[in-house]
Design an enzyme around this catalytic site. Structure first.
Site, PDB file in Angstrom:
ATOM      1  N   LEU A  38       0.833  -1.204   0.000  1.00  0.00           N
ATOM      2  CA  LEU A  38       0.000   0.000   0.000  1.00  0.00           C
ATOM      3  C   LEU A  38       0.865   1.251   0.000  1.00  0.00           C
ATOM      4  O   LEU A  38       0.637   2.180  -0.779  1.00  0.00           O
ATOM      5  CB  LEU A  38      -0.941   0.006   1.217  1.00  0.00           C
ATOM      6  CG  LEU A  38      -1.692   1.308   1.506  1.00  0.00           C
ATOM      7  CD1 LEU A  38      -2.579   1.713   0.335  1.00  0.00           C
ATOM      8  CD2 LEU A  38      -2.499   1.191   2.784  1.00  0.00           C
ATOM      9  N   TYR A  41       2.869   1.515  -3.474  1.00  0.00           N
ATOM     10  CA  TYR A  41       1.924   1.740  -4.576  1.00  0.00           C
ATOM     11  C   TYR A  41       1.318   3.136  -4.489  1.00  0.00           C
ATOM     12  O   TYR A  41       1.248   3.864  -5.486  1.00  0.00           O
ATOM     13  CB  TYR A  41       0.835   0.660  -4.514  1.00  0.00           C
ATOM     14  CG  TYR A  41      -0.310   0.864  -5.469  1.00  0.00           C
ATOM     15  CD1 TYR A  41      -0.163   0.610  -6.828  1.00  0.00           C
ATOM     16  CD2 TYR A  41      -1.562   1.280  -5.007  1.00  0.00           C
ATOM     17  CE1 TYR A  41      -1.225   0.778  -7.710  1.00  0.00           C
ATOM     18  CE2 TYR A  41      -2.622   1.451  -5.868  1.00  0.00           C
ATOM     19  CZ  TYR A  41      -2.449   1.196  -7.222  1.00  0.00           C
ATOM     20  OH  TYR A  41      -3.507   1.376  -8.080  1.00  0.00           O
ATOM     21  N   HIS A  42       0.886   3.498  -3.292  1.00  0.00           N
ATOM     22  CA  HIS A  42       0.234   4.798  -3.119  1.00  0.00           C
ATOM     23  C   HIS A  42       1.192   5.947  -3.453  1.00  0.00           C
ATOM     24  O   HIS A  42       0.845   6.845  -4.217  1.00  0.00           O
ATOM     25  CB  HIS A  42      -0.305   4.922  -1.694  1.00  0.00           C
ATOM     26  CG  HIS A  42      -1.027   6.187  -1.434  1.00  0.00           C
ATOM     27  ND1 HIS A  42      -2.238   6.481  -2.017  1.00  0.00           N
ATOM     28  CD2 HIS A  42      -0.721   7.257  -0.666  1.00  0.00           C
ATOM     29  CE1 HIS A  42      -2.641   7.673  -1.609  1.00  0.00           C
ATOM     30  NE2 HIS A  42      -1.737   8.159  -0.793  1.00  0.00           N
ATOM     31  N   HIS A  43       2.388   5.911  -2.882  1.00  0.00           N
ATOM     32  CA  HIS A  43       3.344   6.996  -3.145  1.00  0.00           C
ATOM     33  C   HIS A  43       3.739   7.072  -4.618  1.00  0.00           C
ATOM     34  O   HIS A  43       3.799   8.165  -5.191  1.00  0.00           O
ATOM     35  CB  HIS A  43       4.595   6.844  -2.280  1.00  0.00           C
ATOM     36  CG  HIS A  43       4.438   7.432  -0.916  1.00  0.00           C
ATOM     37  ND1 HIS A  43       4.287   8.781  -0.682  1.00  0.00           N
ATOM     38  CD2 HIS A  43       4.413   6.847   0.310  1.00  0.00           C
ATOM     39  CE1 HIS A  43       4.172   9.008   0.612  1.00  0.00           C
ATOM     40  NE2 HIS A  43       4.250   7.846   1.242  1.00  0.00           N
ATOM     41  N   VAL A  46       0.568   8.233  -6.763  1.00  0.00           N
ATOM     42  CA  VAL A  46       0.091   9.593  -6.474  1.00  0.00           C
ATOM     43  C   VAL A  46       0.975  10.638  -7.155  1.00  0.00           C
ATOM     44  O   VAL A  46       0.465  11.624  -7.690  1.00  0.00           O
ATOM     45  CB  VAL A  46      -0.010   9.833  -4.946  1.00  0.00           C
ATOM     46  CG1 VAL A  46      -0.127  11.312  -4.621  1.00  0.00           C
ATOM     47  CG2 VAL A  46      -1.201   9.091  -4.385  1.00  0.00           C
TER      48      VAL A  46
END
Length: 163
Positions: A38, A41-43, A46
């Site tokens: 998470l 992937y998120h960083h 984004v």
């Protein structure tokens, strides 16, 4: 919608703000803590997504920026207070995760609204690619943050009750 210089400036600063946010990754690595899927992937997504919003000047971009700033104000304040050594009640972390999930729900809704207007041929400054990417990312974030919430707060509560 016309692009104002002021809006472009603030969205550009928002895009740039994603770079120092990678600092929490550095702190995790320095503390030898594992990086979750998470987190990575998120960083990674984004940063790309905010650049896409800026380049296309997507109509929903200002909403995404505002939601993200609000949630991150709480989240990074929480991290700062913990880092300097204060004990923070667990429920605050739970509320922050709920705010993150709410951000994803609202981002999905905003994108779905833009898609609806686009389908009705109402002028909307958002192209099809941005709608698809926005929906894919927001839905995936929604699922991943919900799984994180369940694993962090729901499973641990049920374990305590059974022991």
């Amino acid at each position: 919608m016309t692009e104002s210089r002021e809006t472009c400036f603030w969205i550009f600063l928002f895009v740039l703000s994603k770079i120092p946010e990678l600092g929490d990754t550095v702190f995790l690595l320095l503390k030898r803590q594992p990086l979750t899927f998470l987190h990575c992937y998120h960083h990674a997504t984004v940063i790309l997504f905010t650049a896409h919003i800026y380049v296309d000047f997507a109509a929903t971009g200002i909403w995404f920026c505002a939601l993200n700033y609000v949630v991150h104000a709480f989240m990074y304040s929480y991290y700062t207070v913990r880092t300097v050594g204060f004990r923070v009640p667990r429920w605050i972390a739970k509320v922050i995760t709920c705010l993150q999930i709410l951000q994803m729900v609202l981002g999905t809704a905003a994108t779905a609204g833009a898609f609806y207007y686009k389908m009705r041929r109402v002028p909307c400054q958002m192209n099809g690619a941005n709608i698809v990417v926005s929906l894919a990312l927001y839905l995936s974030y929604w699922v991943l943050f919900s799984i994180f919430f369940r694993n962090s707060y729901v499973k641990t509560v049920s374990k305590c009750k059974t022991q």
